[in-house]
Design an enzyme around this catalytic site. Structure first.
Site, short mmCIF file in Angstrom:
data_model
loop_
_atom_site.label_atom_id
_atom_site.label_comp_id
_atom_site.label_asym_id
_atom_site.label_seq_id
_atom_site.Cartn_x
_atom_site.Cartn_y
_atom_site.Cartn_z
N PHE A 197 0.88 -1.13 0.00
CA PHE A 197 0.01 0.05 -0.09
C PHE A 197 0.85 1.21 -0.15
O PHE A 197 1.76 1.30 0.74
CB PHE A 197 -0.93 -0.04 1.41
CG PHE A 197 -1.85 -0.88 1.34
CD1 PHE A 197 -3.29 -0.70 0.51
CD2 PHE A 197 -2.12 -1.88 2.08
CE1 PHE A 197 -4.21 -1.60 0.86
CE2 PHE A 197 -2.90 -2.94 2.32
CZ PHE A 197 -4.03 -2.75 1.46
N ASP A 198 0.59 2.24 -0.76
CA ASP A 198 0.94 3.68 -0.66
C ASP A 198 0.40 4.12 0.56
O ASP A 198 -0.64 3.60 1.24
CB ASP A 198 0.49 4.43 -1.80
CG ASP A 198 0.81 5.75 -1.72
OD1 ASP A 198 1.96 6.08 -1.14
OD2 ASP A 198 -0.07 6.76 -1.96
N ASN A 199 0.61 5.18 1.15
CA ASN A 199 -0.19 5.90 2.35
C ASN A 199 -0.86 7.03 2.01
O ASN A 199 -2.44 6.89 1.74
CB ASN A 199 1.11 6.29 3.38
CG ASN A 199 0.30 7.04 4.49
OD1 ASN A 199 -0.55 6.92 4.96
ND2 ASN A 199 1.07 8.16 4.69
#
Length: 264
Positions: free
Chosen positions: A7-9
């Protein structure tokens, strides 16, 4: 086969609130995507300061950012850039910059608190460096809160036996705290990683036998999208998305929980 999701944030797990100051014009705006801004110019670099920005309010506001970083040996990392440059070259530019002051960062604090009075995560402060002009062109302050379905989605993915990772360009301390909030192994959380490093994380997992899904929303996810077995573009941030990402994604979702319906 083992499965992993990276996941990106900001904009993916976290509803992002960002304040950007244009130093030359002494203007503040909140409706511009910093990655798109950098992508539109051939000589910009996004530099993330590895510090808790809250301490800046108590300092002399006319203190040069260059002096702050040099005198306190503040670590920084390059998160996104349109021009190849080494960290040592960037350090030289930053240390010798004579325009931007602490006030250029703290000017965004009030706006940020108005936007999100009960922030869950402070991503911190960053600088956009004009490499050719050798100046700090913009400052960025950002914070956010988890999108509503993140906690339940993460829990369900863990119940399915999927290994979860975070790879973000945001401040390392913020990503460590996010991993704790989501009960994700801190060793699986990578802060202030560049576009290339995100891709390397995906590649490394694949070399270890994982089938990898990359979930993100920004241009710094592009190489990881290309490398991943499955790429998912999230639109929950409701910001304009570069066509470069649309052209490299397998799935587009409006809500993070919709990745639960994707088989990979």
């Amino acid at each position: 086969m083992k499965k992993a999701i990276v996941f990106d944030n900001s904009g993916t797990l976290l509803e992002r609130y960002r304040v950007i100051k244009d130093i030359a014009n002494n203007s503040i705006f909140t409706d511009v995507n910093s990655l798109d801004l950098i992508d539109s110019n051939s000589s910009l670099a996004l530099v993330v300061l590895q510090m808790n920005a809250s301490v800046l309010s108590s300092l002399n506001q006319d203190y040069l950012i260059s002096n702050l970083i040099r005198d306190n040996d503040i670590e920084f990392d390059v998160s996104f850039t349109t021009k190849d440059i080494s960290k040592s070259e960037l350090k030289e530019i930053i240390y010798n910059e004579k325009i931007a002051t602490i006030k250029d960062i703290t000017d965004g604090f009030d706006t940020l608190h108005e936007k999100i009075p009960q922030m869950e995560l402070c991503n911190g402060s960053a600088l956009i460096i004009d490499i050719d002009k050798k100046v700090i062109s913009y400052t960025i302050t950002s914070a956010g809160r988890l999108f509503p379905e993140v906690l339940s989605t993460v829990e369900e993915l863990k119940n399915r036996g999927i290994e979860l990772f975070i790879a973000s360009g945001d401040r390392k301390g913020a990503i460590s705290r996010l991993a704790c909030m989501l009960n994700i192994n801190e060793n699986n959380a990578f802060g202030t990683v560049s576009t290339a490093q995100k891709c390397e994380i995906v590649s490394d997992l694949q070399s270890k036998g994982y089938k990898v899904m990359m979930v993100g929303d920004g241009l710094n996810d592009l190489l990881a999208f290309k490398k991943a077995d499955v790429s998912v573009l999230t639109l929950e941030q409701k910001e304009e998305v570069s066509p470069k990402l649309y052209n490299k994604t397998d799935f587009v979702v409006e809500d993070i929980s919709q990745i639960l319906d994707i088989t990979f």
